[in-house]
Scaffold this motif. Structure first.
Motif, short mmCIF file in Angstrom:
data_model
loop_
_atom_site.label_atom_id
_atom_site.label_comp_id
_atom_site.label_asym_id
_atom_site.label_seq_id
_atom_site.Cartn_x
_atom_site.Cartn_y
_atom_site.Cartn_z
N ALA A 5 0.84 -1.21 0.00
CA ALA A 5 0.00 0.00 0.00
C ALA A 5 0.88 1.25 0.00
CB ALA A 5 -0.93 -0.01 1.21
N ILE A 15 1.07 4.21 -2.93
CA ILE A 15 0.90 5.64 -2.67
C ILE A 15 2.12 6.41 -3.18
CG2 ILE A 15 0.80 7.38 -0.83
CD1 ILE A 15 -0.85 5.29 0.78
N ALA A 32 -0.14 5.96 -7.51
CA ALA A 32 -1.13 5.11 -8.18
C ALA A 32 -2.56 5.35 -7.71
CB ALA A 32 -0.79 3.63 -7.97
N ILE A 33 -2.71 5.89 -6.52
CA ILE A 33 -4.08 6.04 -5.99
C ILE A 33 -4.35 7.45 -5.53
CG2 ILE A 33 -4.37 3.63 -5.36
CD1 ILE A 33 -3.62 4.41 -2.51
N GLY A 34 -3.62 8.43 -6.06
CA GLY A 34 -3.88 9.82 -5.66
C GLY A 34 -3.34 10.12 -4.28
N THR A 35 -3.84 11.17 -3.70
CA THR A 35 -3.39 11.61 -2.38
C THR A 35 -4.38 11.15 -1.32
OG1 THR A 35 -2.44 13.59 -3.37
CG2 THR A 35 -2.78 13.62 -0.99
N VAL A 92 -7.40 7.88 6.56
CA VAL A 92 -7.09 6.47 6.79
C VAL A 92 -7.96 5.99 7.94
CG1 VAL A 92 -5.37 4.83 7.61
CG2 VAL A 92 -4.72 6.57 5.94
N TYR A 149 1.15 6.89 5.64
CA TYR A 149 0.39 6.85 4.38
C TYR A 149 -0.10 8.24 3.95
CZ TYR A 149 0.23 1.75 4.87
OH TYR A 149 0.57 0.43 4.98
N GLY A 166 -4.68 -5.15 11.36
CA GLY A 166 -5.73 -4.22 11.02
C GLY A 166 -6.32 -4.36 9.65
N ARG A 167 -5.84 -5.26 8.86
CA ARG A 167 -6.24 -5.21 7.47
C ARG A 167 -7.09 -6.40 7.05
NH1 ARG A 167 -2.13 -3.24 8.83
NH2 ARG A 167 -1.34 -5.27 9.26
#
Lengths: 309, 309
Positions: B183, B187, B191-194, B198, B240, B297-298
């Motif tokens: 992840a 970031i 690849a997934i913006g800002t 979270v 993140y 946590g995931r």
């Protein structure tokens, strides 16, 4: 609340677990955003034809279609429709040709046959409509959010006390979604113990902002994101955790990426503590990426939010 | 923080995306709870044999195994181990036969060959050990949470300023988990913006409470659930969302189901606002049901929490 819940559940529970939620083909037909998403289910009348006469007044939000779908599938007779905008009435009659266009709201309120009026007015006007409906001796079924101010809530409570009528809310994300209804059923059966926390996610897609009416971006009218979308999440928490009351312990909102719409809150979250000890956090936003045809709180958990600028 | 991050990333990034996280067979071997979960990866030395000598001091938490796995897989030479409890040392030597049992902590601190000391002391004692390590001119790598009081943080900062040594933390949920490392990499690549928010979940399983040491249930020693587990979530948010600082806007904790351990907080959540505008909510708890061999946590997002009484 209790009466509403019972009414909703009696309306819905015969469909469990076959489902009352939107069919996939309906989802595909979604018109760019969730505003016009109207789930259709299998008709399962609980009253005979003509036994429960209803009318639709105020077509400002597309949720009115889902509301009338659900009611007519349960056997309600949709007699009237009224909105000051003839275009909205015309479109509505294409979906519900059995309805007659009324000449005024008053015409509907004076019809003694009508037992319930459903409406999807501009959010800030929903309460005023409900007060008129209850004054006319009819029950009221409004799109969510049902209020934008605390004064409106108090006025509705007072009117309920005086008239004995019902002020019910179309919390579509729970009562018109298969998974949400099923979750409630599992809890009721004791299948998963006692929930002590609900974390609710309400990611929404803004789509083309120009396709939305102006009032959608005026905070006084839509009530802010915690009211507009968050009311769903709070209602789910109260229901799933069997809480009759709760306090909002903290909340924050922001406009991260929509400078052209300064009154739009595109992000919000809150933490609640229930009177019975349950807790909730929820996050709501307008950052669902284009092209993802989902809406609501249960489908988009680990979305990574993209700043649009 | 920056030095730590760089060091950690250089240690880990050659493994992306093949993975440094625990292998499935390792997870199956978990000894009833996550306390003894020690991920093993493919050795990828970044230093030659004998070039980076380390020692393990204080084996109170099983995380020390994962820490030493990672360090030795990266090429570190594990020379010493010390703990006042000979049983703990014996068990450690079974996993790391290359280490020598030291007669005292002092013996290790006085060895000029040792460049880094790693430790998993009782949480409230981690800072004191770190101060001694840095005073001896060595870097320190501690299990999380690294502190239990604000005074300890200030003392460590002061010592870092004086000695120039490093005080690094094994935030295993991010730096020793494939998905979490990946992840961060996504970031970094844009690849997934800002990310602007979270939401972190840290469900944990208590397992058999009698298998855990007493200090685990004493708040002064473990620091409370927001410190013990929540420090993971906060570190992930900062990383993140690229936040250097954040404020805890609200938090709440509770003991819902463990009356026999009154100082155990079995539920906690908090909302943070970052200096750069990012936001976080996290929820941590000890309600992962028996039989579910996950931690962290995931993996466990829509768990429904069960009251144990």
């Amino acid at each position: 609340m209790t009466m509403k819940e019972k009414w909703m559940l009696s309306w819905l529970d015969s469909d469990i677990p076959q489902g009352v939620g939107g069919r996939r083909e309906e989802r595909r037909k979604m018109n760019g955003n969730g505003m016009n998403y109207a789930p259709k289910g299998k008709p399962q009348p609980v009253v005979g034809s003509g036994e429960f006469v209803i009318a639709a007044v105020a077509l400002d939000h597309g949720h009115i279609y889902g509301m009338c779908n659900g009611l007519t599938e349960a056997g309600a007779t949709l007699k009237w429709v009224y909105d000051p905008d003839p275009e909205k009435v015309k479109a509505f009659l294409r979906a519900f040709p059995q309805a007659q266009p009324a000449e005024s709201e008053e015409q509907i309120l004076q019809d003694p046959e009508v037992k319930l009026v459903c409406g999807a007015a501009v959010t800030s006007l929903r309460c005023a409509l409900g007060l008129r409906v209850m004054d006319a001796g009819k029950d009221y079924f409004t799109d969510k959010a049902p209020f934008t101010t605390l004064e409106q809530i108090e006025a509705a409570r007072e009117k309920i006390r005086k008239t004995g009528r019902k002020y019910m809310v179309y919390y579509s994300e729970r009562i018109h979604v298969e998974a949400a209804v099923y979750a409630g059923w599992l809890i009721e059966q004791g299948a998963i113990g006692t929930p002590i926390h609900v974390d609710g996610f309400g990611p929404h897609r803004i789509g083309n902002p120009h396709s939305r009416p102006d009032w959608f971006f005026e905070k006084e009218k839509y009530g802010g994101i915690l009211c507009d979308i968050g009311s769903h999440q709070i209602e789910q928490f109260l229901f799933y955790c069997n809480e009759k009351d709760a306090k909002i312990q903290y909340s924050q909102v922001g406009n991260y990426a929509h400078p052209d719409y300064p009154e739009l809150e595109d992000f919000g979250e809150a933490v609640l503590l229930g009177a019975n000890g349950g807790t909730q956090h929820f996050r709501v936003d307008w950052f669902t990426p284009d092209g993802l045809s989902t809406w609501g709180g249960r489908k988009n958990l680990y979305s990574w939010h993209r700043r649009l600028y």
